[in-house]
Motif scaffolding. Structure first.
Motif, mmCIF file in Angstrom:
data_model
loop_
_atom_site.group_PDB
_atom_site.id
_atom_site.type_symbol
_atom_site.label_atom_id
_atom_site.label_comp_id
_atom_site.label_asym_id
_atom_site.label_seq_id
_atom_site.Cartn_x
_atom_site.Cartn_y
_atom_site.Cartn_z
ATOM 1 N N SER A 85 44.586 3.162 11.871
ATOM 2 C CA SER A 85 45.242 2.084 11.123
ATOM 3 C C SER A 85 46.399 1.435 11.880
ATOM 4 C CB SER A 85 45.707 2.581 9.760
ATOM 5 O OG SER A 85 46.582 3.685 9.901
ATOM 6 N N SER A 86 47.246 2.203 12.514
ATOM 7 C CA SER A 86 48.383 1.630 13.234
ATOM 8 C C SER A 86 47.919 0.790 14.424
ATOM 9 C CB SER A 86 49.329 2.735 13.705
ATOM 10 O OG SER A 86 50.429 2.185 14.388
ATOM 11 N N CYS A 87 46.992 1.323 15.195
ATOM 12 C CA CYS A 87 46.486 0.578 16.353
ATOM 13 C C CYS A 87 45.672 -0.636 15.912
ATOM 14 C CB CYS A 87 45.669 1.491 17.264
ATOM 15 S SG CYS A 87 46.703 2.641 18.219
ATOM 16 N N HIS A 88 44.976 -0.502 14.788
ATOM 17 C CA HIS A 88 44.227 -1.644 14.245
ATOM 18 C C HIS A 88 45.197 -2.785 13.945
ATOM 19 C CE1 HIS A 88 41.290 -3.958 12.024
ATOM 20 N NE2 HIS A 88 42.150 -4.027 11.033
ATOM 21 N N LEU A 89 46.318 -2.464 13.330
ATOM 22 C CA LEU A 89 47.322 -3.481 13.003
ATOM 23 C C LEU A 89 47.953 -4.081 14.256
ATOM 24 C CD1 LEU A 89 49.051 -1.780 9.955
ATOM 25 C CD2 LEU A 89 47.471 -3.721 9.922
ATOM 26 N N ARG A 90 47.949 -3.351 15.347
ATOM 27 C CA ARG A 90 48.533 -3.829 16.607
ATOM 28 C C ARG A 90 47.517 -4.568 17.481
ATOM 29 N NH1 ARG A 90 53.527 -0.972 17.990
ATOM 30 N NH2 ARG A 90 53.959 0.517 16.337
ATOM 31 N N GLY A 91 46.274 -4.697 17.029
ATOM 32 C CA GLY A 91 45.305 -5.510 17.755
ATOM 33 C C GLY A 91 44.170 -4.784 18.432
ATOM 34 N N SER A 92 43.846 -3.577 18.009
ATOM 35 C CA SER A 92 42.775 -2.840 18.691
ATOM 36 C C SER A 92 41.436 -3.572 18.621
ATOM 37 C CB SER A 92 42.632 -1.413 18.153
ATOM 38 O OG SER A 92 42.226 -1.401 16.808
ATOM 39 N N ARG A 93 41.157 -4.248 17.520
ATOM 40 C CA ARG A 93 39.888 -4.976 17.401
ATOM 41 C C ARG A 93 39.807 -6.086 18.453
ATOM 42 N NH1 ARG A 93 36.632 -6.652 12.189
ATOM 43 N NH2 ARG A 93 36.429 -4.422 12.305
ATOM 44 N N GLU A 94 40.910 -6.790 18.659
ATOM 45 C CA GLU A 94 40.954 -7.853 19.673
ATOM 46 C C GLU A 94 40.780 -7.273 21.084
ATOM 47 O OE1 GLU A 94 43.913 -11.460 21.143
ATOM 48 O OE2 GLU A 94 44.424 -10.331 19.356
ATOM 49 N N ILE A 95 41.419 -6.145 21.322
ATOM 50 C CA ILE A 95 41.301 -5.476 22.628
ATOM 51 C C ILE A 95 39.855 -5.050 22.881
ATOM 52 C CG2 ILE A 95 41.941 -3.379 23.908
ATOM 53 C CD1 ILE A 95 44.778 -3.733 22.650
ATOM 54 N N ILE A 96 39.210 -4.495 21.875
ATOM 55 C CA ILE A 96 37.810 -4.086 22.017
ATOM 56 C C ILE A 96 36.947 -5.286 22.378
ATOM 57 C CG2 ILE A 96 35.781 -3.245 20.756
ATOM 58 C CD1 ILE A 96 37.818 -1.445 19.166
ATOM 59 N N GLY A 97 37.141 -6.389 21.675
ATOM 60 C CA GLY A 97 36.373 -7.595 21.958
ATOM 61 C C GLY A 97 36.574 -8.094 23.376
ATOM 62 N N LYS A 98 37.819 -8.078 23.828
ATOM 63 C CA LYS A 98 38.116 -8.527 25.196
ATOM 64 C C LYS A 98 37.503 -7.588 26.223
ATOM 65 C CE LYS A 98 42.307 -11.139 24.266
ATOM 66 N NZ LYS A 98 43.694 -11.384 24.655
ATOM 67 N N PRO A 120 46.992 -6.797 23.121
ATOM 68 C CA PRO A 120 45.907 -7.741 23.388
ATOM 69 C C PRO A 120 46.215 -8.672 24.565
ATOM 70 C CG PRO A 120 46.227 -7.546 21.039
ATOM 71 C CD PRO A 120 47.359 -6.789 21.703
ATOM 72 N N GLU A 121 47.460 -9.076 24.702
ATOM 73 C CA GLU A 121 47.851 -9.997 25.776
ATOM 74 C C GLU A 121 47.720 -9.380 27.169
ATOM 75 O OE1 GLU A 121 49.341 -10.810 21.961
ATOM 76 O OE2 GLU A 121 50.027 -9.137 23.182
ATOM 77 N N LYS A 122 47.793 -8.086 27.269
ATOM 78 C CA LYS A 122 47.747 -7.392 28.565
ATOM 79 C C LYS A 122 46.369 -6.821 28.895
ATOM 80 C CE LYS A 122 52.188 -7.576 29.640
ATOM 81 N NZ LYS A 122 52.695 -8.146 30.855
ATOM 82 N N THR A 123 45.376 -7.108 28.057
ATOM 83 C CA THR A 123 44.055 -6.499 28.225
ATOM 84 C C THR A 123 43.396 -6.872 29.546
ATOM 85 O OG1 THR A 123 43.759 -6.448 25.834
ATOM 86 C CG2 THR A 123 41.788 -6.196 27.175
ATOM 87 N N GLU A 124 43.415 -8.137 29.901
ATOM 88 C CA GLU A 124 42.749 -8.548 31.143
ATOM 89 C C GLU A 124 43.454 -7.960 32.364
ATOM 90 O OE1 GLU A 124 40.835 -12.463 33.291
ATOM 91 O OE2 GLU A 124 41.658 -12.633 31.277
ATOM 92 N N GLU A 125 44.769 -7.948 32.369
ATOM 93 C CA GLU A 125 45.534 -7.344 33.472
ATOM 94 C C GLU A 125 45.202 -5.852 33.585
ATOM 95 O OE1 GLU A 125 50.195 -6.251 34.268
ATOM 96 O OE2 GLU A 125 49.761 -8.132 33.233
#
Length: 80
Positions: free
Chosen positions: A9-22, A64-69
Protein backbone atom coordinates in the motif's frame (compact mmCIF):
# COMPACT_ATOMS: atom_id res chain seq x y z
CA UNK A 1 18.26 -10.72 -13.84
CA UNK A 2 15.33 -10.53 -11.44
CA UNK A 3 13.73 -7.17 -10.58
CA UNK A 4 11.15 -7.16 -7.80
CA UNK A 5 8.93 -4.12 -7.23
CA UNK A 6 6.98 -3.59 -4.03
CA UNK A 7 3.24 -3.36 -4.61
CA UNK A 8 2.31 -2.87 -0.97
CA UNK A 9 0.00 0.00 0.00
CA UNK A 10 2.70 2.56 0.84
CA UNK A 11 4.72 1.90 -2.30
CA UNK A 12 1.52 1.83 -4.36
CA UNK A 13 0.74 5.34 -3.12
CA UNK A 14 4.29 6.43 -4.03
CA UNK A 15 3.95 5.26 -7.64
CA UNK A 16 4.85 1.57 -7.85
CA UNK A 17 2.24 0.99 -10.58
CA UNK A 18 3.81 3.73 -12.72
CA UNK A 19 7.29 2.31 -12.11
CA UNK A 20 6.14 -1.17 -13.15
CA UNK A 21 4.68 0.23 -16.36
CA UNK A 22 7.88 2.11 -17.17
CA UNK A 23 10.07 -0.91 -16.44
CA UNK A 24 7.89 -3.17 -18.59
CA UNK A 25 8.18 -0.69 -21.46
CA UNK A 26 11.96 -0.30 -21.07
CA UNK A 27 12.51 -4.07 -20.93
CA UNK A 28 10.48 -4.51 -24.11
CA UNK A 29 12.11 -1.56 -25.94
CA UNK A 30 15.56 -2.96 -25.19
CA UNK A 31 14.60 -6.54 -26.19
CA UNK A 32 15.43 -7.89 -22.74
CA UNK A 33 12.33 -10.04 -22.18
CA UNK A 34 14.50 -13.16 -22.05
CA UNK A 35 17.07 -11.61 -19.69
CA UNK A 36 14.99 -9.59 -17.21
CA UNK A 37 12.18 -10.97 -15.06
CA UNK A 38 9.85 -8.47 -13.35
CA UNK A 39 8.09 -9.59 -10.17
CA UNK A 40 5.85 -8.02 -7.56
CA UNK A 41 6.20 -8.29 -3.81
CA UNK A 42 4.55 -6.91 -0.74
CA UNK A 43 6.28 -4.77 1.88
CA UNK A 44 10.08 -4.89 1.85
CA UNK A 45 10.38 -2.75 4.98
CA UNK A 46 11.91 0.43 3.54
CA UNK A 47 8.72 2.34 2.69
CA UNK A 48 9.96 5.71 3.95
CA UNK A 49 12.66 5.89 1.27
CA UNK A 50 10.41 5.51 -1.80
CA UNK A 51 9.18 2.55 -3.82
CA UNK A 52 11.26 -0.49 -2.91
CA UNK A 53 12.84 -2.28 -5.85
CA UNK A 54 15.38 -5.08 -5.71
CA UNK A 55 17.72 -6.10 -8.50
CA UNK A 56 18.99 -9.62 -7.90
CA UNK A 57 18.31 -9.13 -4.19
CA UNK A 58 19.97 -5.71 -3.83
CA UNK A 59 17.51 -3.14 -2.45
CA UNK A 60 17.00 0.25 -4.11
CA UNK A 61 14.48 3.02 -3.47
CA UNK A 62 12.91 4.52 -6.55
CA UNK A 63 10.55 7.25 -7.70
CA UNK A 64 8.65 7.19 -10.99
CA UNK A 65 10.75 10.14 -12.21
CA UNK A 66 14.01 8.23 -11.67
CA UNK A 67 12.91 4.95 -13.28
CA UNK A 68 14.64 5.41 -16.63
CA UNK A 69 17.90 6.56 -15.00
CA UNK A 70 17.71 3.55 -12.67
CA UNK A 71 17.08 1.20 -15.61
CA UNK A 72 20.01 2.58 -17.57
CA UNK A 73 22.39 2.24 -14.61
CA UNK A 74 21.30 -0.94 -12.90
CA UNK A 75 19.85 -2.98 -15.76
CA UNK A 76 21.50 -1.90 -19.00
CA UNK A 77 24.79 -1.30 -17.20
CA UNK A 78 24.83 -4.91 -16.04
CA UNK A 79 23.13 -6.76 -18.91
CA UNK A 80 25.02 -5.22 -21.81
Amino acid sequence: MEITICIGSSCHLRGSREIIGKLEKLVKENSLNDKVELKGSFCMGQCQKGVCVTVDGVLHSLTPEKTEEFFNSYVLGVVE
